[in-house]
Enzyme design. Structure first.
Site, PDB file in Angstrom:
ATOM      1  N   SER A  22      -9.703   0.708   8.038  1.00 33.24           N
ATOM      2  CA  SER A  22      -9.301   0.832   6.410  1.00 33.24           C
ATOM      3  C   SER A  22      -8.560  -0.628   5.947  1.00 33.24           C
ATOM      4  O   SER A  22      -8.417  -0.705   4.867  1.00 33.24           O
ATOM      5  CB  SER A  22      -7.881   1.566   6.409  1.00 33.24           C
ATOM      6  OG  SER A  22      -8.301   3.025   6.377  1.00 33.24           O
TER       7      SER A  22
ATOM      8  N   LYS B 225       0.733  -1.337  -0.157  1.00 33.21           N
ATOM      9  CA  LYS B 225      -0.114  -0.198  -0.234  1.00 33.21           C
ATOM     10  C   LYS B 225       0.755   1.251   0.061  1.00 33.21           C
ATOM     11  O   LYS B 225       1.877   1.301   0.712  1.00 33.21           O
ATOM     12  CB  LYS B 225      -0.952  -0.116   1.179  1.00 33.21           C
ATOM     13  CG  LYS B 225      -1.750   1.210   1.302  1.00 33.21           C
ATOM     14  CD  LYS B 225      -2.666   0.892   2.726  1.00 33.21           C
ATOM     15  CE  LYS B 225      -3.590   2.136   2.957  1.00 33.21           C
ATOM     16  NZ  LYS B 225      -4.370   2.002   4.281  1.00 33.21           N
TER      17      LYS B 225
ATOM     18  N   SER C 246      -9.147   2.835   3.576  1.00 33.85           N
ATOM     19  CA  SER C 246      -8.195   3.509   2.746  1.00 33.85           C
ATOM     20  C   SER C 246      -7.271   2.394   1.818  1.00 33.85           C
ATOM     21  O   SER C 246      -6.306   2.879   1.214  1.00 33.85           O
ATOM     22  CB  SER C 246      -7.038   4.418   3.462  1.00 33.85           C
ATOM     23  OG  SER C 246      -6.204   3.765   4.494  1.00 33.85           O
TER      24      SER C 246
END
Length: 477
Positions: free
Chosen positions: A172, A71, A148
């Site tokens: 997230s 990520k 996220s």
């Protein structure tokens, strides 16, 4: 190896094929490259292009050669630009070293093939940054994959990767897992290392791990990477036995509390999410568990006020630190409207506001911990709705101030934040399905350090209900 053959296996299965010599790591990675190239135009889940060659990794690790991605937030790899979903960083900051967890992923053998999209600085429950454009949900490309960790979730759900890294400061990991039909475990605070850059990211709310399609992958990866590094703030007791064994062994009889009322935010729960939880509760009763209606006593108003302080102080510090390091001036050309609004609010906060937040977080943690002396797990929806349409969580909306933006996010993400504040583990499982054919995430939480309880129960539910035969509209196989 054909792409459809590759996508049919989880990370554990691919590792076994490589280890047994049925296929080479290079063949698996070539299939992954083809898969990533196939879905990227449809999902926009990678930041920039995939890597030409995977990053260096330990071929002899338990996941030696298995494709992976990281990520674009918190975690970083030496020499790989990090953009954190923001135009403020331009082409990205290149760090000279791995984070400790990145080093553990490499040691486990994961072959990193790219960087996945995230919203600006992570403060969103979708993944549509101005810097990278909208990431799309493979189940319905007019819907968001959540955030996220939306880029990671979209690629794993579409079969392009068996596993990808994720982080969770307010849901997230779990929210994208719910929206994309994945297994998303937020471990106990300190179970995975956040060093060396952080001691307690986001005032202790943040933690990192992965998204997977199967429970066995989730457990085996936690076995591979959990544990503290020198200087870490927390040193948790080691699990009694490997997490992968807990999954295989299954769960003893548990005291299960059920609630469908959000614990934070102004939202209400979509009836399809309520129905999904009720069906799972019925399944648990049929398996011999004791199921009751109950929830921890959390003061939602105080909780939301404290959570807003935590997020806005974090964003103000991040914006100002990065701007000073880059010699840049934050503004609408480099930051989204709600990031600017939250950072501006964060700059108005005093030290006393942070101490007041700590008092609320402590009271919340004590109340939830007491609850888990009487109940083994808490069953809730993962989110207030199965997913959101693209554009609903528009972080560049100039009409929203910091409070308005917080309320917009947590009108959807009303079930996940308590686990971040308390540091307790929670997992989202794809145990429900909407009339539209979208996955509905169902969340289980438990007391500190009890990931084994969640994983054993998750293994039972995967065997009893299952989701392996479900495929999204965008699927590489």
């Amino acid at each position: 190896m054909r792409v459809d053959e590759y996508a049919a296996h989880d990370a554990t299965g691919l590792a076994e094929l490589i280890r047994n010599g049925a296929v080479s790591a290079g063949e698996v990675q070539a299939a992954a490259a083809a898969a990533l190239d196939a879905v990227q135009p449809k999902l926009n889940a990678l930041v920039d292009k995939r890597f030409t060659e995977p990053l260096a990794h330990n071929a002899d690790g338990p996941f030696g050669g298995v494709p992976f991605a990281i990520k674009d937030l918190i975690i970083h790899a030496a020499g790989v630009p990090q953009r954190a979903g923001t135009r403020l960083l331009g082409e990205g900051i290149v760090m000279p070293e791995d984070t400790y967890l990145m080093a553990r992923f490499r040691a486990a053998g994961l072959a990193t093939m790219g960087v996945t999209a995230t919203p600006e600085m992570g403060f969103n429950a979708n993944t549509e940054p101005v810097a990278n454009g909208s990431t799309r949900n493979p189940w319905d490309t007019e819907r968001s994959p959540g955030g996220s960790s939306g880029g990671s979730a979209a690629l794993v759900a579409a079969g392009a990767l068996p596993v990808a890294s994720a982080s969770d400061g307010g849901g997230s990991i779990r929210i994208p897992a719910g929206a994309c039909g994945l297994v998303g475990l937020k471990p106990t605070r300190g179970r995975t290392t956040v060093g060396p850059d952080y001691a307690d990211p986001l005032l202790g709310l943040g933690i990192e791990f992965v998204l997977t399609r199967t429970v066995r992958d989730c457990a085996a990866l936690l076995d591979a990477v959990h544990g503290a590094e020198p200087g870490d703030r927390y040193l948790l007791p080691a699990p009694v036995r490997p997490y992968a064994e807990e999954v295989r062994a299954g769960s003893p009889r548990l005291r299960v509390a059920v609630s469908t009322t959000p614990s934070s935010g102004p939202g209400s729960t979509d009836q399809q999410c309520v129905d999904a939880v009720r069906r799972v509760a019925d399944q648990l009763e049929s398996m011999g568990h004791l199921v009751v209606e109950a929830a921890p006593a959390v003061d939602a108003e105080q909780f939301d006020a404290a959570n807003l302080v935590a997020w806005c102080s974090f964003l103000a510090d991040a914006v100002d630190t990065l701007a000073a390091a880059l010699g840049a001036t934050p503004g609408p050309d480099t930051l989204e409207a709600t990031t600017l609004a939250c950072a501006e609010h964060g700059r108005t906060l005093r030290a006393s506001d942070l101490y007041a937040t700590d008092r609320v977080f402590n009271a919340t943690t004590r109340a939830v911990a007491a609850f888990f002396t009487e109940h083994d797990v808490l069953l809730t929806p993962t989110a207030c709705a199965p997913n959101t349409p693209l554009g609903y969580l528009n972080a560049n909306d100039p009409t929203l101030d910091a409070r308005g933006w917080y309320e917009r996010i947590f009108s959807f993400a009303g079930f996940t934040g308590v686990a971040n504040v308390t540091g307790m583990p929670a997992v989202s499982l794809p145990l429900g399905w909407s009339a539209e054919g979208w996955p509905i995430g169902v969340q289980f939480g438990t007391g500190l350090g009890r990931e084994s309880v969640l994983l054993a129960l998750a293994g039972d539910l995967e065997r009893a209900i299952g989701w392996a035969d479900r495929r999204p509209a965008v699927w590489v196989g």
